[in-house]
Write a protein that holds these residues in place. Sequence first.
Motif, PDB file in Angstrom:
ATOM      1  N   TRP A  33       0.813  -1.219   0.000  1.00  0.00           N
ATOM      2  CA  TRP A  33       0.000   0.000   0.000  1.00  0.00           C
ATOM      3  C   TRP A  33       0.850   1.275   0.000  1.00  0.00           C
ATOM      4  O   TRP A  33       0.437   2.303  -0.524  1.00  0.00           O
ATOM      5  CB  TRP A  33      -0.922  -0.023   1.228  1.00  0.00           C
ATOM      6  N   ASN A  34       2.057   1.190   0.576  1.00  0.00           N
ATOM      7  CA  ASN A  34       2.936   2.364   0.677  1.00  0.00           C
ATOM      8  C   ASN A  34       3.779   2.587  -0.560  1.00  0.00           C
ATOM      9  O   ASN A  34       4.626   3.479  -0.561  1.00  0.00           O
ATOM     10  CB  ASN A  34       3.922   2.193   1.854  1.00  0.00           C
ATOM     11  N   ASP A  35       3.598   1.791  -1.605  1.00  0.00           N
ATOM     12  CA  ASP A  35       4.629   1.717  -2.644  1.00  0.00           C
ATOM     13  C   ASP A  35       4.030   1.732  -4.049  1.00  0.00           C
ATOM     14  O   ASP A  35       4.113   0.750  -4.778  1.00  0.00           O
ATOM     15  CB  ASP A  35       5.446   0.435  -2.418  1.00  0.00           C
ATOM     16  N   ALA A  36       3.439   2.854  -4.445  1.00  0.00           N
ATOM     17  CA  ALA A  36       2.861   2.981  -5.785  1.00  0.00           C
ATOM     18  C   ALA A  36       3.935   2.754  -6.844  1.00  0.00           C
ATOM     19  O   ALA A  36       5.032   3.313  -6.766  1.00  0.00           O
ATOM     20  CB  ALA A  36       2.241   4.373  -5.959  1.00  0.00           C
ATOM     21  N   GLY A  37       3.608   1.924  -7.827  1.00  0.00           N
ATOM     22  CA  GLY A  37       4.559   1.629  -8.886  1.00  0.00           C
ATOM     23  C   GLY A  37       5.803   0.911  -8.411  1.00  0.00           C
ATOM     24  O   GLY A  37       6.767   0.771  -9.179  1.00  0.00           O
ATOM     25  N   GLU A  38       5.797   0.457  -7.150  1.00  0.00           N
ATOM     26  CA  GLU A  38       6.960  -0.197  -6.529  1.00  0.00           C
ATOM     27  C   GLU A  38       8.211   0.674  -6.617  1.00  0.00           C
ATOM     28  O   GLU A  38       9.343   0.175  -6.625  1.00  0.00           O
ATOM     29  CB  GLU A  38       7.211  -1.579  -7.152  1.00  0.00           C
ATOM     30  N   ALA A  39       7.998   1.989  -6.655  1.00  0.00           N
ATOM     31  CA  ALA A  39       9.127   2.914  -6.816  1.00  0.00           C
ATOM     32  C   ALA A  39      10.055   2.903  -5.610  1.00  0.00           C
ATOM     33  O   ALA A  39      11.288   2.932  -5.757  1.00  0.00           O
ATOM     34  CB  ALA A  39       8.606   4.332  -7.054  1.00  0.00           C
ATOM     35  N   ALA A  40       9.488   2.853  -4.389  1.00  0.00           N
ATOM     36  CA  ALA A  40      10.322   2.915  -3.189  1.00  0.00           C
ATOM     37  C   ALA A  40      11.112   1.635  -2.994  1.00  0.00           C
ATOM     38  O   ALA A  40      12.330   1.670  -2.735  1.00  0.00           O
ATOM     39  CB  ALA A  40       9.445   3.199  -1.971  1.00  0.00           C
ATOM     40  N   PRO A 207       3.587  -0.918 -11.737  1.00  0.00           N
ATOM     41  CA  PRO A 207       5.055  -1.021 -11.793  1.00  0.00           C
ATOM     42  C   PRO A 207       5.514  -1.511 -13.156  1.00  0.00           C
ATOM     43  O   PRO A 207       4.743  -2.168 -13.868  1.00  0.00           O
ATOM     44  CB  PRO A 207       5.367  -2.051 -10.697  1.00  0.00           C
ATOM     45  N   PRO A 208       6.790  -1.204 -13.496  1.00  0.00           N
ATOM     46  CA  PRO A 208       7.709  -0.373 -12.728  1.00  0.00           C
ATOM     47  C   PRO A 208       7.450   1.116 -12.963  1.00  0.00           C
ATOM     48  O   PRO A 208       6.760   1.493 -13.910  1.00  0.00           O
ATOM     49  CB  PRO A 208       9.077  -0.775 -13.290  1.00  0.00           C
ATOM     50  N   SER A 209       8.058   1.925 -12.101  1.00  0.00           N
ATOM     51  CA  SER A 209       7.930   3.373 -12.232  1.00  0.00           C
ATOM     52  C   SER A 209       9.326   3.991 -12.088  1.00  0.00           C
ATOM     53  O   SER A 209       9.656   4.600 -11.063  1.00  0.00           O
ATOM     54  CB  SER A 209       6.987   3.928 -11.162  1.00  0.00           C
ATOM     55  N   PRO A 210      10.168   3.817 -13.108  1.00  0.00           N
ATOM     56  CA  PRO A 210      11.575   4.214 -12.977  1.00  0.00           C
ATOM     57  C   PRO A 210      11.789   5.708 -12.749  1.00  0.00           C
ATOM     58  O   PRO A 210      12.771   6.088 -12.115  1.00  0.00           O
ATOM     59  CB  PRO A 210      12.192   3.762 -14.310  1.00  0.00           C
ATOM     60  N   LYS A 211      10.876   6.538 -13.240  1.00  0.00           N
ATOM     61  CA  LYS A 211      11.061   7.978 -13.039  1.00  0.00           C
ATOM     62  C   LYS A 211      10.865   8.349 -11.572  1.00  0.00           C
ATOM     63  O   LYS A 211      11.604   9.176 -11.027  1.00  0.00           O
ATOM     64  CB  LYS A 211      10.100   8.765 -13.931  1.00  0.00           C
ATOM     65  N   ALA A 212       9.889   7.735 -10.911  1.00  0.00           N
ATOM     66  CA  ALA A 212       9.686   7.969  -9.481  1.00  0.00           C
ATOM     67  C   ALA A 212      10.813   7.348  -8.669  1.00  0.00           C
ATOM     68  O   ALA A 212      11.282   7.919  -7.678  1.00  0.00           O
ATOM     69  CB  ALA A 212       8.335   7.404  -9.047  1.00  0.00           C
ATOM     70  N   GLN A 213      11.250   6.173  -9.073  1.00  0.00           N
ATOM     71  CA  GLN A 213      12.384   5.525  -8.422  1.00  0.00           C
ATOM     72  C   GLN A 213      13.616   6.420  -8.480  1.00  0.00           C
ATOM     73  O   GLN A 213      14.323   6.611  -7.483  1.00  0.00           O
ATOM     74  CB  GLN A 213      12.672   4.189  -9.110  1.00  0.00           C
ATOM     75  N   LEU A 214      13.856   7.001  -9.641  1.00  0.00           N
ATOM     76  CA  LEU A 214      15.000   7.887  -9.825  1.00  0.00           C
ATOM     77  C   LEU A 214      14.887   9.135  -8.951  1.00  0.00           C
ATOM     78  O   LEU A 214      15.871   9.596  -8.364  1.00  0.00           O
ATOM     79  CB  LEU A 214      15.099   8.275 -11.299  1.00  0.00           C
ATOM     80  N   ALA A 215      13.672   9.686  -8.838  1.00  0.00           N
ATOM     81  CA  ALA A 215      13.466  10.874  -8.004  1.00  0.00           C
ATOM     82  C   ALA A 215      13.787  10.574  -6.539  1.00  0.00           C
ATOM     83  O   ALA A 215      14.404  11.396  -5.843  1.00  0.00           O
ATOM     84  CB  ALA A 215      12.031  11.365  -8.150  1.00  0.00           C
ATOM     85  N   LEU A 216      13.381   9.407  -6.054  1.00  0.00           N
ATOM     86  CA  LEU A 216      13.704   9.028  -4.676  1.00  0.00           C
ATOM     87  C   LEU A 216      15.206   8.862  -4.486  1.00  0.00           C
ATOM     88  O   LEU A 216      15.772   9.300  -3.477  1.00  0.00           O
ATOM     89  CB  LEU A 216      12.982   7.729  -4.317  1.00  0.00           C
ATOM     90  N   LEU A 217      15.868   8.253  -5.461  1.00  0.00           N
ATOM     91  CA  LEU A 217      17.321   8.067  -5.355  1.00  0.00           C
ATOM     92  C   LEU A 217      18.056   9.400  -5.355  1.00  0.00           C
ATOM     93  O   LEU A 217      19.051   9.572  -4.640  1.00  0.00           O
ATOM     94  CB  LEU A 217      17.813   7.184  -6.500  1.00  0.00           C
ATOM     95  N   THR A 230      23.310   6.799 -11.397  1.00  0.00           N
ATOM     96  CA  THR A 230      21.971   6.328 -11.776  1.00  0.00           C
ATOM     97  C   THR A 230      21.755   6.442 -13.280  1.00  0.00           C
ATOM     98  O   THR A 230      20.616   6.547 -13.733  1.00  0.00           O
ATOM     99  CB  THR A 230      20.899   7.154 -11.042  1.00  0.00           C
ATOM    100  N   SER A 231      22.833   6.401 -14.056  1.00  0.00           N
ATOM    101  CA  SER A 231      22.716   6.605 -15.498  1.00  0.00           C
ATOM    102  C   SER A 231      21.838   5.539 -16.152  1.00  0.00           C
ATOM    103  O   SER A 231      21.068   5.843 -17.074  1.00  0.00           O
ATOM    104  CB  SER A 231      24.106   6.625 -16.144  1.00  0.00           C
ATOM    105  N   VAL A 232      21.923   4.298 -15.675  1.00  0.00           N
ATOM    106  CA  VAL A 232      21.081   3.237 -16.238  1.00  0.00           C
ATOM    107  C   VAL A 232      19.617   3.538 -15.992  1.00  0.00           C
ATOM    108  O   VAL A 232      18.773   3.394 -16.890  1.00  0.00           O
ATOM    109  CB  VAL A 232      21.458   1.869 -15.633  1.00  0.00           C
ATOM    110  N   LEU A 233      19.301   3.993 -14.789  1.00  0.00           N
ATOM    111  CA  LEU A 233      17.917   4.327 -14.467  1.00  0.00           C
ATOM    112  C   LEU A 233      17.439   5.548 -15.240  1.00  0.00           C
ATOM    113  O   LEU A 233      16.259   5.649 -15.588  1.00  0.00           O
ATOM    114  CB  LEU A 233      17.776   4.594 -12.968  1.00  0.00           C
TER     115      LEU A 233
END
Length: 292
Positions: A33-40, A207-217, A230-233
Amino acid sequence: MSNSDKSPAAGLQDFFGGTGERVTVMLAAFEGWNDAGEAASDALNFLSLYWDSEKIAGIDADEYYDFQFTRPAIERSASGQRRIKWPTTRISRAEVPGTNIDLILVTGVEPSYKWRAYTAELIGLARELDVDCIVLAGALLADVPHTRPIPVTATCEEEDLGEHLGVEASQYEGPIGIVGVLAEVATLADIPTLSLWAAVPHYVGQPPSPKAQLALLHRIEELLQIPIDTSVLTEEAEAWERGVDELATEDPEIAAYVRQLEEAKDTAELPEATGESIAREFERYLKRRRRD
């Protein structure tokens, strides 16, 4: 300027390791529930591989999970041997090269039962490992356009740390997941805690949501004051955005809705267009150029 667009004025090393001693930071994210797009959870899994973390502990799955809801899965090893992968919580450690930071990475599935016992177990582990600070990562579905930078909101209930990072306490009231419960329990245990929430466009929340994942990183990179490649992401995020663009052009209603979100976002950010946001992005560019 909104809290979601603030960049920390300083990092965790400055606050906890001012005299050079080692700093231990626990990073945690939970699927569900805490993880939209499994980004976190994807962001923390990226860091676990990036810094070659080593598993140091786990939490007994039988105590906390409903296996009819979160089902185990059959996997095969490289040799073809079958094994059952049970939903669980993995705790691993990574020493960040060239720094005084030790990371404790907590990843897993949001538990089904006994949240108070579960969070107490994690807080007990944090005390055993002398954790100085806990950073919780989550992602939520929001009315944001996929064509603009993904907002990441940071909140902190500890006044001194919040002031140091330029982060305010949360004003949210309503239902919470395990991330919110763990944040509250950590605060009651006097462990400074910071929560990061990425806003995932609700119309592409799967999922996946790489743009949100990248923002968190990027936000974790700023907090830890450590460069992360994070060039691959970045390539994956650009491909994801192009794919969503193509889907939107096939549906006039979605295309119109995206334009509406873009206009709302651009209007809200207009006053800062020549201020901190440009300075922040330019500073990030310079850091990446020096690293490359």
